[in-house]
Design an enzyme around this catalytic site. Structure first.
Site, short mmCIF file in Angstrom:
data_model
loop_
_atom_site.label_atom_id
_atom_site.label_comp_id
_atom_site.label_asym_id
_atom_site.label_seq_id
_atom_site.Cartn_x
_atom_site.Cartn_y
_atom_site.Cartn_z
N GLU A 29 0.84 -1.19 0.00
CA GLU A 29 0.00 0.00 0.00
C GLU A 29 0.88 1.25 0.00
OE1 GLU A 29 -2.27 -0.84 3.54
OE2 GLU A 29 -2.95 -2.73 2.66
N SER A 59 -5.45 -4.32 1.08
CA SER A 59 -5.81 -5.74 1.14
C SER A 59 -4.61 -6.55 1.60
CB SER A 59 -6.24 -6.21 -0.26
OG SER A 59 -7.27 -5.41 -0.78
N GLU A 60 -4.40 -6.60 2.90
CA GLU A 60 -3.21 -7.30 3.41
C GLU A 60 -3.25 -8.79 3.09
OE1 GLU A 60 -5.00 -5.13 5.18
OE2 GLU A 60 -3.59 -3.46 5.32
N PHE A 83 2.42 -1.21 8.57
CA PHE A 83 2.68 -1.38 10.00
C PHE A 83 2.70 -2.88 10.34
CE2 PHE A 83 1.10 2.93 9.86
CZ PHE A 83 1.68 3.59 10.93
N ASP A 85 1.68 -4.21 12.84
CA ASP A 85 0.39 -4.54 13.47
C ASP A 85 -0.58 -5.16 12.46
OD1 ASP A 85 0.63 -2.44 16.09
OD2 ASP A 85 1.69 -1.87 14.28
N HIS A 129 -0.79 0.57 16.38
CA HIS A 129 0.20 0.91 15.35
C HIS A 129 1.60 1.04 15.94
CE1 HIS A 129 -3.43 1.94 13.11
NE2 HIS A 129 -2.72 2.06 12.02
#
Lengths: 323, 346
Positions: A29, A59-60, A83, A85, A129
């Site tokens: 991203e 869209s991880e 991140f 996270d 985060h």
């Protein structure tokens, strides 16, 4: 030699390998035109173009899943998760699929891929985060795990991660992005699983990783003024882990302190402590001490976040309690 | 798919207004308030008084118009960019400010306000809104749940699962996608090849509505329809509010790196506040002095909220530990005490 920031070292390591091997591609991203939200991929889109560097939708699961598929089909993909996270969003693909593919194909399918993410606290991004999640990755068999602390190591370990035949997760520490170092021109490739010893000492071994390395070094400086000679080990790589350097040092100093940004329970320091307790118990002259964040999320409030993350003062105090 | 519009950018009614001029004036004042608050937050971030801030300028109509369709007691689950909707639905400025100052107490609304803390995570809260609405359905109360998210969030798996679950269980959920054309640097076209986001509703078996998100009256009208349908057992609706993020993603980013200045300029002519001002003006309901009086009042209220937030006793490490479990575990108590000793000795 020119000064290189830790931030720019990420792009340099990737660029070095993209130049060398056209199978290397980068996706994530905001990594292309915007140069990454942390500006760690700046210049790569301009240099390698839209067939090598891709901005993706948010869209991880698709990023990690596509990276896995592409790795099985001849590319060497680097997926950025922005991140660390966000690993939680796509953990099924990372932990259940990427990590287990080689094993579940009896070693026949190799996944030469890299997942990169910005890790750690100290930047007021709040509980969702700011986490240090390298210990999550360390806990999953099949993943290799890196967390460099210097610009030089970032270039060399990124290159090593890209060349490695197995999936490697690289944790880039947000707090270190602006740090600088003289880094030589030319190709740099480090080895996975090799710790460094940025400070030699004889009284105590302080083991650290990523942003905790400068904290440990600052503590060692203070301890020197008080007549305590501290050795600092920068693990750099949790999987594979350089136990030889660790055990050699502890055997010599007789004391071990680990400094982690992880919440207390099951941070990587617990594993280090366990190895030393099993392998070097009779060489120890005092109890092993772990300095960690408490078992809480990292607060967004500046003062409390600073309080929660291990400081050099805390490390000094921990060392002195074992004396 | 046609875009629903009631008030055009010139301030002319092109179809029937859902409310009269008094209510329109109230919506106008609310948008003025929202913009002033948003600009204040950006300024405070620059002064180091707030942490990272995500401005919503340009999206005031989408938020104020939709939130105005709710009843007190309805649920709301929005994002870090939805302070206008949250405030409209009863979340006080002081709580919003505290949240932005890193004070976790700001994440908690007053007792009679049913709003989740701003979701920092992209997309997960859409599913929470499904759960909130589902529980209302099971309990038999008549509350609905509205959830706000951006065009980027529709690419997350969460969107698919939330939409599908809501449709299957016919939960009274209103999905409001503020399509502000950018997800940080990614354009709407790069995000999805669907012609519209509203059109995605069809695949899930729920109504999808495309609306001019800079038209507060249209936002109120389509959200009211969706709320009425949800409250009367008609299930969920997806609303795509077509709008534009006038500013950066957050105070850490420079949008001119990824979008042309001409585009920003073009959208500035479709400002959601300007068109209502023109409409009120056409109907003899606007004058400069009145607007200035409103702005002065709002500015004073915001300053008072800022003063209250900044005068609030700092959030402490003790509170962090107390907030972790219903009762702190013994280990946590020990860690708390150790940390406080460190703090004391520092």
């Amino acid at each position: 030699m020119a000064q290189l920031t830790y931030r720019a070292a990420v792009a340099r390591g990737i660029a070095q390998e993209m130049e060398r091997d056209e199978r290397v591609v980068l996706l994530g991203e905001d990594v292309a035109k915007a140069g990454g939200v942390f500006k760690t991929t700046e210049g790569l889109y301009d240099r390698f173009g839209p067939t090598r560097v891709f901005d993706t939708p948010i869209s991880e699961q698709a990023i990690t899943g596509a990276v896995m598929g592409a790795a099985m089909n001849g590319l060497i993909p680097i997926g950025e998760l922005m991140f660390s996270d966000f690993l939680a969003v796509c953990w099924d693909i990372v932990a259940n699929q990427i990590a287990k593919t080689r094993y579940m194909t009896d070693g026949q399918i190799s996944l030469p891929l890299v997942l990169r993410c910005a890790n750690g606290g100290g930047t007021r991004f709040g509980g969702q985060h700011s986490q240090s999640l390298e210990n999550w990755a360390m806990a999953v068999p099949g993943l290799k795990v890196l967390a460099p602390s210097t610009p030089f190591d970032m270039v060399g370990l990124m290159a090593a991660a890209i060349r490695d035949p197995d999936p490697v997760v690289v944790f880039e520490h947000k707090k270190l992005f602006a740090t600088k170092q003289d880094v030589p021109e030319g190709e740099i490739v480090e080895r996975l699983g090799v710790a460094t010893v940025p400070r030699r000492g004889s009284d105590v071994t302080i083991v650290a990783l990523a942003a905790m390395v400068p904290v440990a070094l600052e503590a060692a400086e203070t301890l020197a003024e008080q007549g305590v000679s501290a050795e600092v080990i920068d693990l750099r790589s949790l999987v594979p882990l350089d136990t030889a350097t660790l055990l050699e040092s502890v055997t010599r100093t007789g004391r071990l302190i680990t400094v982690e940004e992880n919440p207390r329970l099951c941070g990587w320091g617990a594993e280090i402590s366990s190895i030393v307790a099993e392998e070097a118990m009779w060489d120890l002259d005092g109890p092993i001490v772990r300095v960690t964040t408490p078992h809480i999320p990292l607060p967004a409030a500046a003062e409390i976040e600073d309080l929660a993350i291990p400081s050099a003062d805390q490390v000094v105090a921990a060392v002195l309690t074992t004396a | 798919m046609e875009q629903r519009c009631i008030l055009d950018p010139e301030g002319n009614l092109i179809s029937e207004a859902p409310v009269g001029l008094d209510e329109t004036e109230r919506l106008f004042d609310a948008m003025l308030t929202a913009r002033l608050y948003d600009r204040k937050c950006s300024a405070m971030q620059r002064q180091g008084r707030l942490a990272t801030y995500a401005p919503y300028e340009g999206q005031e109509a989408a938020q104020i118009g939709s939130a105005a369709a709710l009843r007190p007691g309805d649920w709301m689950a929005g994002t870090y960019r939805d302070a206008a909707a949250m405030w409209m639905h009863g979340y006080p400025f002081v709580n919003l400010l505290l949240f932005r100052m890193g004070d976790e107490r700001g994440g908690c609304p007053p007792e009679d306000v049913f709003i989740l803390p701003p979701s920092i995570t992209v997309g997960g809260h859409m599913i929470h809104a499904v759960g909130l609405a589902w529980a209302s359905l099971i309990k038999g109360d008549d509350r609905v749940a509205i959830t706000y998210f951006g065009d980027g969030a529709t690419s997350e798996g969460d969107f698919h699962e939330a939409m599908n679950f809501a449709a299957v269980y016919e939960t009274p959920t209103i999905f409001v996608c503020q399509n502000n054309q950018y997800a940080i640097s990614m354009s709407r076209e790069g995000q999805t090849r669907s012609a519209t986001i509203a059109g995605k509703a069809d695949a899930y078996g729920m109504p999808g509505v495309l609306v001019d998100g800079n038209d507060v009256l249209a936002m109120l009208a389509v959200t009211t329809e969706a709320v009425d349908r949800a409250r009367s057992g008609g299930g969920p609706t997806l609303i795509e509010a077509f709008t534009y993020r006038a500013g950066p993603h957050t105070t850490t980013d420079d949008p001119l790196r990824y979008r042309p200045a001409e585009e920003v300029d073009e959208w500035s002519h479709r400002d959601p506040i300007v068109r209502v001002r023109r409409y009120l003006q056409h109907n003899g309901r606007w004058d400069h002095d009145r607007e200035q009086t409103v702005l002065d009042g709002v500015a004073a209220a915001i300053e008072a909220a800022v003063a209250e937030a900044e005068a609030t006793d700092p959030y402490t490490a003790i509170e962090v530990f107390e907030a972790m479990y219903a009762e702190p575990t013994p280990v946590l108590k020990a860690q708390r005490d150790a940390l406080l000793r460190d703090q004391g000795s520092a």
